[in-house]
Motif scaffolding. Structure first.
Motif, short mmCIF file in Angstrom:
data_model
loop_
_atom_site.label_atom_id
_atom_site.label_comp_id
_atom_site.label_asym_id
_atom_site.label_seq_id
_atom_site.Cartn_x
_atom_site.Cartn_y
_atom_site.Cartn_z
N UNK A 112 53.95 90.46 2.19
CA UNK A 112 54.13 89.27 1.35
C UNK A 112 53.67 87.99 2.03
N UNK A 113 53.50 88.05 3.34
CA UNK A 113 53.12 86.84 4.06
C UNK A 113 51.60 86.72 4.03
N UNK A 115 48.08 86.65 5.13
CA UNK A 115 47.49 87.21 6.35
C UNK A 115 47.99 88.61 6.63
N UNK A 116 49.10 88.98 5.98
CA UNK A 116 49.63 90.32 6.20
C UNK A 116 48.82 91.33 5.38
N UNK A 156 46.40 87.01 0.47
CA UNK A 156 45.59 85.80 0.70
C UNK A 156 46.31 84.57 0.15
N UNK A 206 39.49 91.52 11.38
CA UNK A 206 39.20 90.30 10.63
C UNK A 206 38.58 89.28 11.57
N UNK A 230 55.11 88.70 13.75
CA UNK A 230 55.88 89.40 12.71
C UNK A 230 57.30 89.71 13.17
N UNK A 272 60.25 92.97 7.18
CA UNK A 272 58.82 93.12 6.96
C UNK A 272 58.17 91.92 6.28
N UNK A 273 58.97 91.16 5.50
CA UNK A 273 58.39 90.03 4.78
C UNK A 273 58.63 88.70 5.50
#
Lengths: 223, 341
Positions: A193-194, A196-197, A211, B45, B228, B233-234
């Motif tokens: 949800x972030x 970049x994740x 994004x 990336x 992170x 996880x969020x």
């Protein structure tokens, strides 16, 4: 039927993994807020160069991001310019911006049907608070879907090299709910949800990336 | 006459510049060029700050090629790689290798020496036994006897390097090298060199969570990297601001399985043969991605402080089993750590 609606419907039909009621065409203005130029073309270098020339003549104060992606299948090549969140109808305008965009369209022979074209995007980096998050889903390094996060829970499937993976999208983000590979690592990653994740399924060569074009998001996430 | 000529000359220059400006792109606009690819078993990336999109992309293409080339040398999963050859000749004979592979193995031994064997690239038999790099999801804890057998095949002192002919030899049959602890970091270090050699100075690489940054994102603006949260996880634990640095994180939350409520993950302690259980996440900031990678693994296994071999510029953040954050002395201040609730 208006031409742009026709274009959108055409893209929905032509999309590699389009899902009724969920998929948005890659040229949909709903996918962006702020200012952006999106082009579907078979000549990515020329599109990038023309896009740069266009923005050099615009008075854009913010930073600009550039991205391009491979698309799979047949797509109608065209361009969409969104300025401050409003779709700019350049084809029916005589403003100097419109003339420049018409020139780009002419030089890139747009609109035209293309097989496996490129999606080229210039996006002005905006305010994080006002930036919508979108999810881009790639199969084997090609962009197959771009979706805005939704309030309602929606499930959909995407084909990878090993089979079908299922995802669920909500206001909170995206999560994988089934994968055809043996590892199932993506299922353990929970909800991405972030900005970049990402959720990555290496064996199935799929990835879903969150994004956002706001200026306040991290540039990368270490995990 | 002379004055008139000079004026004409100056006017010509001004006219020429004006005409060129009209027809050329305005070079004052900078772009953040973003490219991402699935390569070497992970997502890579890249973001480049540049005034010329097309030339940046061309240079980046070569950087991605460099990453693939390194993988073809170092991945034990690729049968033709130099590491695979060394592994297949374990206990038989030395294998002549490229200077590049030799150098990374030499540095690996240095990391092993300085960590008293906590970081050990001869961990291959154990990582293969646990199966986190295999095609199927591991779901069971390996048999104790199998772990003990593999433990006997782990030991960096039995990796013999010969600088005279740049050869490598694993002394005992069954031994194998796994450069998973530094491979991704090394690959983006080399990709970074490709960009720098071609005149690019401001960019970022992210190889599956190993992040390398060079220069600045914008004038007087450092790159921001989120770390992170290992159990939410969020969420992010926070973010750091970096320039010309790398950050790597080792954690127990990506590749793991659970048996009877106990988590078994992919970072194996070379002394016990079982997943290290002293921390849940360790992030290290260092001069290179390779060093950050190696130090993150080391600190994760030792729970940091006792195994810390970093230099004064290198800092760490450990999330302990009871989810407390331990920062090395300079982490917060040097890198402007911002906690994110």
């Amino acid at each position: 039927m208006k031409r742009r609606d026709f274009l959108r419907n055409g893209l929905l039909i032509a999309g590699a993994v389009s899902i009724p009621g969920l998929a948005k065409p890659f040229l949909s203005k709903n996918l962006v807020t702020g200012t952006s130029l999106t082009i579907i073309t078979d000549d990515v270098d020329k599109a990038a160069s023309l896009g740069q020339t266009f923005f050099s003549k615009m008075n854009i104060k913010s930073r600009l991001k550039y991205e391009d992606y491979d698309l799979i299948g047949d797509h109608i090549g065209d361009l969409v310019f969104v300025k401050n969140g409003v779709l700019f109808d350049f084809k029916n305008s005589d403003k100097s911006d419109a003339l420049l965009l018409k020139e780009i369209a002419t030089k890139l022979h747009l609109p035209t049907n293309f097989r496996n074209p490129k999606l080229v995007k210039f996006i002005a980096v905006g305010d994080a608070e006002n930036s919508d998050k979108t999810i881009k889903i790639f199969s084997n390094n090609s962009l197959v879907k771009e979706i805005k996060l939704k309030k309602e829970l929606v499930s959909f499937s995407v084909e990878g090299v090993k089979g079908t993976s299922e995802f669920q999208i909500s206001q909170n983000g995206i999560k994988a709910i089934s994968a055809p590979c043996g590892h199932k690592t993506c299922l353990k990653l929970g909800t991405a949800s972030i900005v970049g994740d990402s959720l990555v399924c290496i064996p199935n060569k799929l990835r879903a990336v969150v994004y956002g074009n706001g200026g306040g998001f991290p540039d990368a996430i270490s995990f | 006459m002379v004055v008139a000529s000079r004026m004409l000359f100056r006017f010509s220059i001004v006219w020429f510049v004006a005409v060129v400006s009209c027809f050329s792109q305005d070079s004052s606009q900078t772009y953040e060029v973003y490219v991402s690819k699935n390569l070497i078993g992970t997502l890579i990336e890249a973001k480049i700050i540049s005034k010329d999109v097309n030339s940046s992309k061309k240079i980046l293409y070569h950087a991605f090629k460099e990453i693939e080339r390194i993988d073809s040398l170092l991945a034990w999963q690729i049968p033709t790689s130099e590491i695979s050859k060394i592994n297949s000749y374990a206990g038989k004979s030395p294998v002549k290798i490229s200077y590049e592979t030799y150098s990374i193995l030499e540095r690996s031994l240095t990391y092993s020496e300085s960590s008293n064997g906590i970081f050990d690239v001869t961990i291959g038999p154990l990582t293969q036994l646990w199966g986190f790099n295999g095609d199927e999801e591991p779901t069971t804890v390996p048999d104790k006897k199998a772990i003990d057998s593999c433990l006997k095949l782990v030991g960096y002192k039995d990796l013999i390097l010969n600088s005279n002919d740049t050869s490598a030899f694993l002394r005992r049959a069954g031994m194998s090298i796994d450069l998973g602890g530094i491979g991704k970091g090394y690959a983006i270090d080399r990709a970074s060199d490709v960009l720098k050699r071609n005149g690019l100075t401001s960019f970022l690489f992210n190889a599956g969570g190993d992040v390398l940054v060079s220069g600045y994102k914008a004038e007087d603006q450092n790159w921001t990297v989120g770390i992170k949260d290992p159990r939410k996880e969020d969420k992010l634990l926070g973010s750091v601001e970096l320039t010309d640095k790398s950050i790597a994180t080792s954690g127990d939350y990506e590749r793991y399985f659970e048996v009877d409520g106990k988590r078994y993950h992919h970072i194996i302690d070379p002394f016990t043969g079982y997943p290290a259980s002293n921390s849940v996440s360790v992030s290290v900031i260092a001069e290179s991605a390779e060093r950050a990678d190696a130090l993150a693994t080391t600190v994760f296994i030792t729970q940091g402080i006792t195994g810390w071999q970093g230099t004064s510029d290198e800092e760490f953040l450990i999330v302990t089993n009871d989810l407390k954050n331990i920062f090395s002395p300079g982490f917060k201040k040097k890198y402007h750590f911002k906690s994110i609730k």
